[in-house]
Design a protein around this motif. Structure first.
Motif, PDB file in Angstrom:
ATOM      1  N   ASN A  25      38.314  51.468  30.758  1.00  0.00           N
ATOM      2  CA  ASN A  25      39.131  51.899  31.892  1.00  0.00           C
ATOM      3  C   ASN A  25      38.336  51.883  33.188  1.00  0.00           C
ATOM      4  N   GLU A  26      37.088  52.314  33.145  1.00  0.00           N
ATOM      5  CA  GLU A  26      36.237  52.302  34.345  1.00  0.00           C
ATOM      6  C   GLU A  26      36.017  50.866  34.837  1.00  0.00           C
ATOM      7  N   ASP A  30      37.202  49.233  38.369  1.00  0.00           N
ATOM      8  CA  ASP A  30      36.215  48.626  39.265  1.00  0.00           C
ATOM      9  C   ASP A  30      36.557  47.170  39.572  1.00  0.00           C
ATOM     10  N   LEU A  31      36.954  46.421  38.553  1.00  0.00           N
ATOM     11  CA  LEU A  31      37.263  44.999  38.760  1.00  0.00           C
ATOM     12  C   LEU A  31      38.474  44.811  39.662  1.00  0.00           C
ATOM     13  N   GLU A  32      39.431  45.722  39.587  1.00  0.00           N
ATOM     14  CA  GLU A  32      40.603  45.603  40.453  1.00  0.00           C
ATOM     15  C   GLU A  32      40.250  45.834  41.917  1.00  0.00           C
ATOM     16  N   LYS A  33      39.194  46.590  42.178  1.00  0.00           N
ATOM     17  CA  LYS A  33      38.772  46.881  43.555  1.00  0.00           C
ATOM     18  C   LYS A  33      37.888  45.778  44.134  1.00  0.00           C
ATOM     19  N   LEU A  34      37.262  44.986  43.280  1.00  0.00           N
ATOM     20  CA  LEU A  34      36.316  43.973  43.740  1.00  0.00           C
ATOM     21  C   LEU A  34      37.027  42.766  44.340  1.00  0.00           C
ATOM     22  N   ALA A  41      28.685  40.658  39.722  1.00  0.00           N
ATOM     23  CA  ALA A  41      29.523  41.807  40.055  1.00  0.00           C
ATOM     24  C   ALA A  41      30.135  42.420  38.800  1.00  0.00           C
ATOM     25  N   ILE A  42      30.530  41.589  37.859  1.00  0.00           N
ATOM     26  CA  ILE A  42      31.103  42.099  36.614  1.00  0.00           C
ATOM     27  C   ILE A  42      30.036  42.824  35.807  1.00  0.00           C
ATOM     28  N   THR A  43      28.841  42.270  35.753  1.00  0.00           N
ATOM     29  CA  THR A  43      27.740  42.933  35.061  1.00  0.00           C
ATOM     30  C   THR A  43      27.456  44.288  35.705  1.00  0.00           C
ATOM     31  N   GLU A  44      27.455  44.339  37.030  1.00  0.00           N
ATOM     32  CA  GLU A  44      27.242  45.607  37.731  1.00  0.00           C
ATOM     33  C   GLU A  44      28.360  46.594  37.419  1.00  0.00           C
ATOM     34  N   ALA A  45      29.598  46.113  37.328  1.00  0.00           N
ATOM     35  CA  ALA A  45      30.721  46.997  36.987  1.00  0.00           C
ATOM     36  C   ALA A  45      30.529  47.585  35.586  1.00  0.00           C
ATOM     37  N   LEU A  46      30.073  46.761  34.648  1.00  0.00           N
ATOM     38  CA  LEU A  46      29.801  47.256  33.297  1.00  0.00           C
ATOM     39  C   LEU A  46      28.683  48.306  33.312  1.00  0.00           C
ATOM     40  N   GLU A  47      27.624  48.026  34.037  1.00  0.00           N
ATOM     41  CA  GLU A  47      26.494  48.960  34.092  1.00  0.00           C
ATOM     42  C   GLU A  47      26.880  50.263  34.791  1.00  0.00           C
ATOM     43  N   LYS A 105      45.960  48.615  25.503  1.00  0.00           N
ATOM     44  CA  LYS A 105      46.859  47.505  25.831  1.00  0.00           C
ATOM     45  C   LYS A 105      46.951  47.329  27.348  1.00  0.00           C
ATOM     46  N   ASN A 106      47.107  48.420  28.074  1.00  0.00           N
ATOM     47  CA  ASN A 106      47.209  48.370  29.526  1.00  0.00           C
ATOM     48  C   ASN A 106      45.924  47.832  30.147  1.00  0.00           C
ATOM     49  N   ALA A 107      44.780  48.319  29.694  1.00  0.00           N
ATOM     50  CA  ALA A 107      43.505  47.870  30.261  1.00  0.00           C
ATOM     51  C   ALA A 107      43.277  46.387  29.988  1.00  0.00           C
ATOM     52  N   LEU A 108      43.528  45.943  28.761  1.00  0.00           N
ATOM     53  CA  LEU A 108      43.351  44.525  28.433  1.00  0.00           C
ATOM     54  C   LEU A 108      44.289  43.656  29.261  1.00  0.00           C
ATOM     55  N   GLU A 109      45.514  44.113  29.425  1.00  0.00           N
ATOM     56  CA  GLU A 109      46.479  43.363  30.212  1.00  0.00           C
ATOM     57  C   GLU A 109      46.013  43.237  31.662  1.00  0.00           C
ATOM     58  N   ARG A 110      45.514  44.316  32.229  1.00  0.00           N
ATOM     59  CA  ARG A 110      45.049  44.299  33.617  1.00  0.00           C
ATOM     60  C   ARG A 110      43.821  43.408  33.769  1.00  0.00           C
ATOM     61  N   ILE A 111      42.889  43.496  32.839  1.00  0.00           N
ATOM     62  CA  ILE A 111      41.678  42.676  32.920  1.00  0.00           C
ATOM     63  C   ILE A 111      42.020  41.201  32.728  1.00  0.00           C
TER      64      ILE A 111
END
Length: 181
Positions: A25-26, A30-34, A41-47, A105-111
Motif C-alpha cells: 500500500n505504501e 508513493d508511485l501514484e505521486k511520482l 525512483a521505484i527502488t527508492e519507493a520500495l526502500e 486486489k486494489n493495490a495490484l490494480e493501481r500498480i
C-alpha cells in the motif's frame, strides 16, 4: 515441533504478511505521486516503504528488508508478465479474483494500471529472481512446483508451503508467470 515454537512461527508469519500488505500500500501510494517513475525512483519507493513500515511496526530491520525483497520479487514478476503479454494483470494471478483480499486486489490494480512501463523497466534492470521458496512470503497467485508441476494457489498474502504433492520447496509462477522451463 513444540506448541511454543509453532505459535512463534505463526506470529512471525502474521507480522511479515501484515508488513507485506502495508508495504504494498505504501509503494502504491508513493508511485501514484511520482512523476518520474524510473527504476531508481521505484527502488527508492520500495526502500522508503520498508523504512516506514519497519518504524511503525515490531519488525526488525532484517525482517523489513526480507519483506521488501519479497514484494520487489512479486512486482518484478508482475512487470515482466505485463511486458510479455497483451492480457492484463488479472491473468498473472491465475486464481479467482473473488478469493483475493480487497486491499491486495486494489493495490495490484493501481500498480499494474499506472506503472506498467515503470515496473517493466525495474524488472529489466533488476536481478532475475524467478524462484519462490517454501517459507517465503508472497502475494496471491498460482505457483507451480518446479519438481512435479503441482499448483499451489495463494489466495492471500502468506508463507509459501511445501508442495502438497511431492513436498518440494521450489516454485515458479503459474502459467501466466515469466519463467520458461
Amino acid at each position: 515441533m513444540s506448541e511454543e515454537r509453532k505459535e512463534q512461527d505463526e506470529q512471525r508469519e502474521s507480522r511479515l504478511s501484515d508488513a507485506y500488505h502495508r508495504m504494498l500500500n505504501e509503494v502504491t501510494e508513493d508511485l501514484e505521486k511520482l512523476e518520474d517513475k524510473t527504476s531508481k525512483a521505484i527502488t527508492e519507493a520500495l526502500e522508503n516503504a520498508r523504512d516506514r513500515v519497519q518504524q511503525a511496526s515490531d519488525l526488525t530491520r532484517e525482517e523489513a528488508h526480507e519483506v521488501m525483497d519479497y514484494l520487489r520479487r512479486d512486482l518484478q514478476d508482475l512487470g515482466a508478465y505485463l511486458d510479455n503479454r497483451s492480457s492484463d494483470w488479472r491473468g498473472w494471478l491465475q486464481i479467482d479474483l473473488g478469493l483475493i483480499e480487497a486491499s491486495i486486489k486494489n493495490a495490484l490494480e493501481r500498480i499494474a494500471d499506472r506503472t506498467r512501463v515503470e515496473i517493466t523497466e525495474l524488472t529489466a534492470r533488476a536481478q532475475v529472481m524467478g524462484e519462490w521458496h517454501t517459507g517465503e512470503i508472497t502475494g496471491p497467485g498460482e505457483l507451480l512446483c518446479k519438481q512435479c508441476g503441482h499448483p499451489v494457489h495463494m489466495t492471500k498474502v502468506g508463507r509459501i508451503p511445501p508442495c502438497s504433492n511431492c513436498h518440494n520447496t521450489t516454485f515458479r509462477r503459474g502459467p501466466g508467470g515469466t519463467e520458461a522451463e
